[in-house]
Design a protein around this motif. Structure first.
Motif, PDB file in Angstrom:
ATOM      1  N   ALA A 112      11.985  39.857 -19.755  1.00  0.00           N
ATOM      2  CA  ALA A 112      12.532  38.538 -20.093  1.00  0.00           C
ATOM      3  C   ALA A 112      12.073  37.463 -19.111  1.00  0.00           C
ATOM      4  CB  ALA A 112      14.057  38.602 -20.108  1.00  0.00           C
ATOM      5  N   VAL A 316       8.241  34.430 -28.734  1.00  0.00           N
ATOM      6  CA  VAL A 316       9.291  33.521 -29.236  1.00  0.00           C
ATOM      7  C   VAL A 316      10.597  34.095 -28.710  1.00  0.00           C
ATOM      8  CG1 VAL A 316      10.414  32.596 -31.266  1.00  0.00           C
ATOM      9  CG2 VAL A 316       7.940  33.077 -31.294  1.00  0.00           C
ATOM     10  N   THR A 317      11.349  33.314 -27.947  1.00  0.00           N
ATOM     11  CA  THR A 317      12.589  33.853 -27.364  1.00  0.00           C
ATOM     12  C   THR A 317      13.801  33.332 -28.113  1.00  0.00           C
ATOM     13  OG1 THR A 317      12.456  32.074 -25.774  1.00  0.00           O
ATOM     14  CG2 THR A 317      11.683  34.203 -25.045  1.00  0.00           C
ATOM     15  N   ASP A 318      14.845  34.157 -28.139  1.00  0.00           N
ATOM     16  CA  ASP A 318      16.106  33.749 -28.802  1.00  0.00           C
ATOM     17  C   ASP A 318      16.842  32.758 -27.925  1.00  0.00           C
ATOM     18  OD1 ASP A 318      15.636  35.398 -30.899  1.00  0.00           O
ATOM     19  OD2 ASP A 318      16.652  37.106 -29.966  1.00  0.00           O
TER      20      ASP A 318
END
Ligand code: CP
Length: 318
Positions: A112, A316-318
């Motif tokens: 992350a 693409v991150t939440d």
């Protein structure tokens, strides 16, 4: 079009692997793509051409649970030269692994915070454990006595650069062949070229467990020095031997001096992954055969190539 032109800057030059955990992951096509890209970067650096910042916005995490000078700094320098950034764990003991967190969880968590991980750890299999739950590519920067595949890529770069080929060579490998991770990865990668002949030179207690079928085995370097196109020397690794008695018995098995190289071919190249301790006398450094400092310097171009070719599309991150 010349291979020295930046004709294919996108990352999708189709390496066959996502994680680089061992030299077995690398096909001959992968190897040639990496070495060609490294040669582009090397040529750019020599001529002062600007290097395209193709890792802009990307972050490399270097997780080092064992000491390193060359590998960590050259990975970090490589990412910075490509326009990316670095987050670094120099002493793994400072991480939550010390509190009992698994390497698998560490890989998941660091995914992350970065786009690519380079990990060094004293246990064989540790890079694979970290990669098992990682969501981003993982590079093994040395896992115990198992593998050091990016060192082998660097080694093949220097062999190809200085000898002009990777085939039809007699390669002597000397020193700690039992616990040497660089040696294990080097033999695997050179094995992609079936007409390479190996000469394995070590104290009998430090011989390779599973030598290649075409290897000659000896403990006497003087008997074979005149046959070699490449002599790759390694350190006896005190940290991997069971006890001080075992180390004392083998630590000075040989020290190369200018006199011991007198019978070598004039165009033989002498390599070492470094650090060295007793195995190459500093008086050898001035000889034309000595290539270990160039070998270490060129590592940055090889690691640039690897970072460039392994990077994935932006997540693409939440
Ligand atoms: N050759 C090599 O792996 O050196 P470091 O231990 O300094 O990274």
């Amino acid at each position: 079009m010349s291979t020295l032109e930046h004709n294919s800057e996108n990352a999708a030059e189709s390496l066959s692997f996502r994680h680089l955990l061992g030299a077995d992951d690398v096909s001959r096509n992968d190897l040639e793509a990496i070495l060609d890209r490294a040669a582009q970067y090397h040529a750019d650096a020599r001529s002062g051409r600007p290097i395209p910042a193709i890792c802009t916005g990307r972050i490399l995490a270097t997780l080092f649970f064992e000491p390193s000078t060359r590998t960590r700094f050259s990975f970090e320098s490589a990412m910075l030269r490509l326009g990316g950034r670095v987050v670094s764990l120099e002493q793994g003991e400072a991480s939550s692994v010390k509190k009992g967190e698994s390497l698998a969880d560490t890989g998941r968590i660091v995914s992350a915070y970065a786009d690519l991980i380079a990990v060094r750890h004293p246990q064989a299999g540790s890079a694979a454990a970290l990669a098992s739950q990682a969501l981003i590519p993982v590079i093994n920067a040395g896992d115990g006595a198992n593998e050091h595949p990016t060192q082998a890529l660097t080694d093949l770069y220097t062999i190809r650069h200085d000898k002009g080929r990777l085939n039809a060579l007699t390669v002597g490998i000397a020193g700690d062949l039992k616990y040497g991770r660089t040696v294990r990865s080097l033999v695997t990668l050179l094995g992609l070229y079936p007409d390479v002949r190996f000469v394995l030179i070590s104290h009998p207690s430090l011989q390779m467990d599973a030598p290649p079928a075409n290897a000659t085995i000896t403990d006497n370097i003087a008997d074979v020095i005149g046959d070699l196109d490449v002599l790759y020397v390694t350190r006896v690794q005190k940290e991997r031997l069971k006890d001080a008695v075992e180390y004392e018995a083998v630590k000075n098995a040989f020290t190369l001096t200018p006199a011991s190289l007198e019978k070598s071919k004039k165009d033989m190249i002498l390599m070492h992954p470094l650090p060295r301790v007793n195995e190459i006398d500093p008086a050898v450094d001035a000889l034309p055969q000595a290539r270990y400092f160039e070998q270490a310097a060129r590592a940055v171009f090889v690691r640039m190539a690897l970072l460039a070719l392994m990077q994935e599309p932006a997540p693409v991150t939440d």
